[in-house]
Write a protein that holds these residues in place. Structure first.
Motif, PDB file in Angstrom:
ATOM      1  N   LEU A   1     -69.983 -60.607  59.861  1.00  0.00           N
ATOM      2  CA  LEU A   1     -71.368 -60.526  60.362  1.00  0.00           C
ATOM      3  C   LEU A   1     -72.353 -60.308  59.225  1.00  0.00           C
ATOM      4  O   LEU A   1     -73.458 -60.857  59.229  1.00  0.00           O
ATOM      5  CB  LEU A   1     -71.487 -59.412  61.400  1.00  0.00           C
ATOM      6  CG  LEU A   1     -70.849 -59.697  62.748  1.00  0.00           C
ATOM      7  CD1 LEU A   1     -70.991 -58.494  63.661  1.00  0.00           C
ATOM      8  CD2 LEU A   1     -71.472 -60.918  63.390  1.00  0.00           C
ATOM      9  N   LEU A   2     -71.942 -59.510  58.238  1.00  0.00           N
ATOM     10  CA  LEU A   2     -72.785 -59.307  57.068  1.00  0.00           C
ATOM     11  C   LEU A   2     -72.958 -60.622  56.305  1.00  0.00           C
ATOM     12  O   LEU A   2     -74.077 -60.962  55.889  1.00  0.00           O
ATOM     13  CB  LEU A   2     -72.182 -58.226  56.167  1.00  0.00           C
ATOM     14  CG  LEU A   2     -72.964 -57.889  54.908  1.00  0.00           C
ATOM     15  CD1 LEU A   2     -74.338 -57.351  55.282  1.00  0.00           C
ATOM     16  CD2 LEU A   2     -72.203 -56.876  54.071  1.00  0.00           C
ATOM     17  N   ALA A   3     -71.894 -61.382  56.142  1.00  0.00           N
ATOM     18  CA  ALA A   3     -71.979 -62.679  55.463  1.00  0.00           C
ATOM     19  C   ALA A   3     -72.868 -63.638  56.258  1.00  0.00           C
ATOM     20  O   ALA A   3     -73.685 -64.379  55.678  1.00  0.00           O
ATOM     21  CB  ALA A   3     -70.584 -63.270  55.281  1.00  0.00           C
ATOM     22  N   PHE A   4     -72.740 -63.629  57.589  1.00  0.00           N
ATOM     23  CA  PHE A   4     -73.569 -64.481  58.440  1.00  0.00           C
ATOM     24  C   PHE A   4     -75.048 -64.134  58.285  1.00  0.00           C
ATOM     25  O   PHE A   4     -75.902 -65.009  58.147  1.00  0.00           O
ATOM     26  CB  PHE A   4     -73.122 -64.344  59.897  1.00  0.00           C
ATOM     27  CG  PHE A   4     -73.954 -65.125  60.865  1.00  0.00           C
ATOM     28  CD1 PHE A   4     -73.873 -66.504  60.913  1.00  0.00           C
ATOM     29  CD2 PHE A   4     -74.829 -64.476  61.730  1.00  0.00           C
ATOM     30  CE1 PHE A   4     -74.637 -67.229  61.804  1.00  0.00           C
ATOM     31  CE2 PHE A   4     -75.594 -65.193  62.621  1.00  0.00           C
ATOM     32  CZ  PHE A   4     -75.499 -66.573  62.660  1.00  0.00           C
ATOM     33  N   ALA A   5     -75.358 -62.848  58.303  1.00  0.00           N
ATOM     34  CA  ALA A   5     -76.750 -62.406  58.151  1.00  0.00           C
ATOM     35  C   ALA A   5     -77.283 -62.802  56.781  1.00  0.00           C
ATOM     36  O   ALA A   5     -78.442 -63.236  56.654  1.00  0.00           O
ATOM     37  CB  ALA A   5     -76.849 -60.905  58.359  1.00  0.00           C
TER      38      ALA A   5
END
Length: 150
Positions: free
Chosen positions: A129-133
């Motif tokens: 999710l951090l990579a997606f954001a």
């Protein structure tokens, strides 16, 4: 005056239409205005004014003058420095962001427990999710930069 198209299905519009048509016909045929009602008389004045050529002709270079005025007006607007407004807008956005951060941080003790109960902490610490954001933020930043450059 009319453009010779029928009015909508409305009694008032129909009466206006009939008065305009009657005024045009009576004016065209030169009939005596003594028998006309006030509405037809007003429309006859308009019909007469529209049939007569203008009292004063436009100058030969009228179009050039108007085009020159438009160009000068556009040039004066383009030459106005929008820098002050742009910096003021950026300043106000920064002030609003700082204010939002202060309010969020000041009231975090009130809303953070309910937020963490609603969203499990494993979701917030998920590396995907951090990579997606980060990808979303990076793509938006590049798009903004490209719009500014081009």
């Amino acid at each position: 005056m009319t453009t010779h198209t029928r009015p909508p299905d409305n009694d008032a519009a129909e009466r206006e239409w009939q008065a305009q048509e009657q005024a045009i016909e009576r004016e065209r045929h030169g009939l005596d205005p003594a028998t006309d009602d006030a509405r037809v008389l007003r429309y006859r004045v308009l019909a007469r004014a529209l049939r007569q050529p203008p009292e004063q002709a436009l100058p030969a270079d009228f179009a050039q003058r108007v085009a020159r005025q438009v160009e000068l007006s556009a040039a004066s607007r383009a030459s106005a420095d929008p820098g002050f407004e742009r910096y003021l807008q950026r300043f106000l956005v920064a002030v609003l962001m700082v204010g939002a951060i202060v309010v969020v941080a000041g009231h975090a003790s009130e809303w953070l427990p309910s937020f963490s109960a609603a969203v499990p902490m494993t979701v917030l610490t998920n590396p995907w999710l951090l990579a997606f954001a980060c990808c979303i933020g990076l793509s938006q930043g590049i798009a903004q930069w490209q719009r500014r450059v081009h």
